[in-house]
Design an enzyme around this catalytic site. Structure first.
Site, PDB file in Angstrom:
ATOM      1  N   GLN A 688      -1.288 -10.727   9.541  1.00  0.00           N
ATOM      2  CA  GLN A 688      -1.807  -9.876   8.468  1.00  0.00           C
ATOM      3  C   GLN A 688      -2.386 -10.696   7.330  1.00  0.00           C
ATOM      4  OE1 GLN A 688      -2.059  -6.369   8.587  1.00  0.00           O
ATOM      5  NE2 GLN A 688      -1.678  -7.066  10.673  1.00  0.00           N
ATOM      6  N   HIS A 691      -6.172 -11.306   7.247  1.00  0.00           N
ATOM      7  CA  HIS A 691      -7.117 -10.204   7.043  1.00  0.00           C
ATOM      8  C   HIS A 691      -7.956 -10.407   5.790  1.00  0.00           C
ATOM      9  CE1 HIS A 691      -6.877  -7.136  10.095  1.00  0.00           C
ATOM     10  NE2 HIS A 691      -5.563  -7.210  10.117  1.00  0.00           N
ATOM     11  N   GLU A 757       2.765  -0.615   5.661  1.00  0.00           N
ATOM     12  CA  GLU A 757       1.839  -0.174   6.701  1.00  0.00           C
ATOM     13  C   GLU A 757       2.391  -0.561   8.071  1.00  0.00           C
ATOM     14  OE1 GLU A 757      -2.830  -0.943   8.085  1.00  0.00           O
ATOM     15  OE2 GLU A 757      -1.820  -2.358   6.743  1.00  0.00           O
ATOM     16  N   HIS A 758       2.750  -1.837   8.233  1.00  0.00           N
ATOM     17  CA  HIS A 758       3.343  -2.338   9.471  1.00  0.00           C
ATOM     18  C   HIS A 758       4.755  -2.830   9.174  1.00  0.00           C
ATOM     19  CE1 HIS A 758      -1.080  -3.133   9.864  1.00  0.00           C
ATOM     20  NE2 HIS A 758      -0.883  -2.566  11.043  1.00  0.00           N
ATOM     21  N   ASP A 791      -2.607  -3.120  17.217  1.00  0.00           N
ATOM     22  CA  ASP A 791      -3.971  -3.159  16.699  1.00  0.00           C
ATOM     23  C   ASP A 791      -5.001  -2.885  17.785  1.00  0.00           C
ATOM     24  OD1 ASP A 791      -3.693  -3.492  14.025  1.00  0.00           O
ATOM     25  OD2 ASP A 791      -4.167  -5.622  13.976  1.00  0.00           O
ATOM     26  N   HIS A 850      -1.197  45.626  -2.670  1.00  0.00           N
ATOM     27  CA  HIS A 850      -0.372  45.049  -1.605  1.00  0.00           C
ATOM     28  C   HIS A 850       0.685  46.057  -1.157  1.00  0.00           C
ATOM     29  CE1 HIS A 850      -2.230  41.274  -2.705  1.00  0.00           C
ATOM     30  NE2 HIS A 850      -1.555  40.615  -1.761  1.00  0.00           N
TER      31      HIS A 850
END
Length: 863
Positions: A688, A691, A757-758, A791, A850
């Site tokens: 990661q 990235h 996230e992971h 991934d 109603h």
């Protein structure tokens, strides 16, 4: 020759502003300073003409980038008399008036261009006009070049091709309104731009072709070709290099080789019998021998730029060149050092040598930032248009440094020498112990970097507005502006050309295997059964799933190859049964789609592929254009501009579109105990960290000794130094941290608060922790479950919530592309049983209609 005029307030003419901009001179009507600046920014042209009512206004126009200012005869004569135009080159001035008023300008008052207000028919037949034009054309400009007389019959004047040709014979040019021009081959009541442009050209060739020199943006000759009226018209229409082959008809340069050309400008030589095409050359180059020109290799600055661009892409990790491109401080130090040495140089050879060094590092800075020599020259052209000059004083910062120079010699160079030592140091994360930090510090560790989205949204909003208003035309213009790719049409429509998705066998097998796994997992998620519940006798409620009909999938890329994201978005949409799938992805430099992405688009049944990225792609899918279907939901990752555009679209109720989730930088949290493999743990952290420099990487170390933690840290450094993207890791890892805890419960508690996230579990019996995991995008269980598998090909989806949004968002899945509808069916007995409850609640809320809807039925049932 003709000069087009463009009324910027007339929407019907806006479609031609790019096309006529290729011709150079354009007279602008109904403009102000802001609209001119915007137009120059959009088209890059600095050859516009505009009218001024006084000298002050003219100065503003020149400074804004206008090439030639048009005065009335009276305004011009007054300015000359008052010496208000001293120092302004006559080439920058045009004067408009009647034949009588223009004829009375003295020899000292001659501008470069005379715009004659007269009907075209009169100009063709009046001898006095012809004589005036002949006289003017015979007087060369002081700086070189000829003067021109241009007939302007007004915006309503219809000018024919024959009239343009006949006027040229008697030394007259003519203004033609864009309202009477078209890029199409034929259009009722209009003349084709290409035909109009060549109406006054001449050729001595028996085949009627025009000798054409093709040059790049820096006027370097690429090759010699031939043009016809048809090829020039097609080139202006498509914005590409299109020529006339003497054997094969129209020649679309690069259509087969990929070495396409984006048109910049077309002009004549001084005799009007040869053309010059100025183009942006893509691919290997112009020549069929895969060289950039037909005249040998580039030299000088062009060659240096090519070398630096290649080095940026291919420099070995850790090399000096790679460091220059990835370490802003080092590059800044070198630029400052060389600038100082140039300033200190005195001898001619020494000045030349030091200037070359400075240019080398300055161009490295430019290439690093995606700036080309052509971009620099465009800005030089803009600066050259200005007539207002700055005082020329240095900024105080540099004036003071100059005075202190003797006291602090070579200070910048010393900083540069120290920098490599810092860069070559150990790559390691920060470390904290849960028992040694305060509650405030723990809370701080849970935070991500704060992103101020207001400025980004302010940039995105006008882009989206432009696409909404102009559709495909805006997409083409914005793609040319941001991606530097000139498109004819911004979309590909299924079925896609098989030639565009040719893959090697190994790649095809890999994609097909990933497709099968992802499809299998997402197909199992599909909610195909209707939920039926009888809540009380005679009252049956159901819930059933239906696909979202039209979805837009954003796949980042352009030069990158991202079939995985196309798989992760396209497969669940296909499983869900979405009837229209639109995939948006930035085009490659030659205007094509990455073949791997197009192959996946074909497999998932996409109906359209949009050749655009950024906010403009999101806007096209949200609002729809002439060729892009409007969608109901937009999914997919992207940079901060894509994310901002998705949020803007979702909040705009007029476009009725939803999105999958917000997004931020990629992140991972790894829980590792004594049973973990240090090499595996380090590899997951780095997967990661590579990235981007803003990637978030966290290691929660459970009861590890100093030696055990050191083993992981050693592996992080060793593996990182071997990565091609080590320069990114050098920036992301030092911002990341290890948190030491005593128990798995503490680790899980921190992870749930962080909501990664992971989440990767490197501990004994990791599956036992799953019931305790409350917040995570996706969990990777055990030593043989690297995040990379998720991934690409294990089956789960890699489009996941970041930034802590896994607290309330799921990752993309099949249900992302469906919505649920409920129904209720009441029998008479059921309504009789439930009616009193409903009527009482409606009565309490004061909603009589109603209550009545139930009462009128219950009254019939109870008769």
């Amino acid at each position: 020759m003709f000069i087009p005029s463009l009324d910027v307030t007339d929407p019907s003419q806006s479609a031609l502003k790019t096309t006529i901009g290729y011709l150079g001179s354009v007279i602008l009507e109904n403009v102000n300073i802001d609209s001119i600046k915007s137009l120059i920014q959009e088209t890059g042209s600095t050859l516009y003409w505009a009218k001024a009512d006084n000298v002050d206004q003219a100065v503003q126009l020149w400074d804004a980038g206008v090439y030639k200012v048009i005065f009335s005869v009276d305004t011009y004569s007054t300015a000359i008399a008052n010496n208000d135009l001293n120092g302004i080159p006559e080439e920058r001035i045009a004067v408009q008036g009647s034949l009588n008023s223009l004829s009375h300008l003295t020899q000292q008052q001659q501008p470069s261009s005379f715009i004659l207000e007269a009907p075209v028919g009169d100009a063709l037949t009046t001898e006095a006009v012809h004589q005036f034009a002949k006289t003017v054309r015979g007087q060369l400009l002081a700086e070189g070049g000829e003067r021109r007389v241009i007939v302007n019959g007004g915006s309503d004047s219809l000018v024919t091709l024959d009239a343009i040709a006949k006027l040229n014979v008697v030394n007259l040019d003519v203004v033609v309104s864009a309202a009477h021009l078209t890029a199409q081959e034929e259009e009722q009541g209009k003349i084709n731009v290409g035909q109009a442009y060549l109406a006054s050209a001449k050729t001595d060739r028996a085949d009627g072709l025009f000798t054409t020199m093709v040059v790049d943006e820096r006027n370097t000759a690429l090759g010699l070709v031939y043009s016809s009226v048809k090829s020039v018209a097609e080139s202006l229409k498509t914005g590409q290099g299109v020529y006339q082959s003497r054997n094969r008809g129209l020649w679309y340069k690069g259509a087969t080789s990929g070495a396409t050309q984006s048109l910049v400008r077309i002009d004549y030589d001084c005799d009007g019998d040869a053309l010059r095409f100025i183009v942006k050359q893509h691919g290997a180059g112009f020549c069929h021998l895969n060289t950039r020109t037909c005249f040998g290799a580039d030299i000088g600055l062009g060659a240096l730029q090519t070398t630096l661009q290649s080095r940026k892409e291919n420099a070995p990790a850790g090399s000096y060149t790679a460091r220059l491109f990835n370490d802003a401080k080092l590059l800044r130090a070198k630029i400052m050092e060389e600038a100082e040495e140039l300033c200190d140089a005195t001898e001619k050879d020494e000045v030349a040598w030091e200037a070359a060094d400075l240019i080398y590092f300055a161009l490295t800075k430019c290439v690093s930032s995606g700036v080309s020599l052509e971009d620099i020259e465009k800005n030089l052209d803009k600066k050259a248009r200005k007539v207002t000059r700055r005082p020329g004083n240095a900024k105080p910062k540099w004036s003071e440094q100059s005075e202190k120079k003797e006291e602090e010699p070579k200070k910048v160079a010393v900083q540069e020498e120290e920098q490599p030592k810092k860069e070559e140091g150990r790559i390691e994360m920060m470390t904290y112990d849960i028992n040694d930090i305060s509650a405030e510090k723990r809370a701080e560790l849970l935070l991500r970097p704060i992103i101020d989205s207001s400025e980004i949204i302010n940039r995105v909003t006008p882009i989206m507005k432009d696409v909404r208003e102009r559709g495909d035309a805006a997409l083409v213009d914005l793609t040319a502006k941001f991606d530097r790719v000139q498109l004819d049409c911004p979309t590909l429509k299924a079925p896609f050309d098989e030639k565009l998705m040719q893959l090697d066998p190994e790649t095809k097998v890999a994609i097909d295997q990933a497709y099968d796994n992802i499809f299998k997992f997402h197909d199992a998620q599909m909610d195909r059964d209707t939920l039926t519940v009888e809540t009380m006798p005679g009252v049956v409620c159901t819930r059933f799933a239906r696909p979202i009909e039209r979805v837009g999938l954003y796949v980042p890329g352009g030069t990158a190859v991202l079939p995985s994201t196309t798989l992760m978005l396209g497969i669940p949409a296909k499983v869900a049964g979405c009837s229209e799938i639109v995939i948006a992805t930035p085009p490659r430099p030659d205007g094509s789609v990455v073949p791997e992405v197009l192959y996946v688009a074909h497999k998932v049944g996409a109906s359209h592929v949009l050749l655009a990225g950024g906010a403009q792609a999101v806007a096209a899918m949200a609002y729809g254009t002439q060729t892009v279907p409007k969608v109901d939901k937009i999914c997919g990752p992207g940079n901060q501009y894509v994310t901002a555009a998705k949020m803007v679209a979702q909040n705009d109720t007029s476009c009725l579109v939803s999105i999958d989730m917000p997004a931020g930088p990629s992140e991972v949290l790894v829980i590792a105990d004594k049973t973990s493999n240090p090499a595996y743990t380090a590899s997951d952290l780095l997967s990661q960290a590579e990235h981007g420099v803003d990637s978030q990487v966290v290691l929660v170390a459970v009861d590890l000794s100093d030696d055990e933690l050191q083993a992981i840290e050693d592996q992080v450094h060793i593996q990182a130094t071997r990565l091609p993207r080590v320069d990114i890791v050098r920036q992301s890892i030092p911002k990341s941290y290890t948190l030491k805890v005593k128990t798995l419960d503490e680790a899980v508690s921190f992870s749930n608060d962080y909501a990664p996230e992971h989440l990767i579990l490197h501990n004994d019996q990791p599956e036992d922790l799953l019931p305790k995991i409350m917040h995570a995008g996706s969990v990777f269980v055990g030593p043989y479950s690297p995040e990379s598998c998720g991934d690409y090909a294990s089956g789960t989806n890699h489009t996941l919530p970041t930034y802590g949004y896994s607290r309330m968002y799921s990752g993309v899945n099949t249900l992302t592309f469906v919505k649920h509808i409920t129904s209720q069916h009441l029998t008479a007995d059921g309504l009789n049983r439930l009616g009193d409850t409903v009527m009482r609640l409606a009565e309490i809320e004061g909603l009589e209609a109603h209550r009545n809807a139930v009462a009128i039925r219950v009254a019939d049932i109870r008769k």
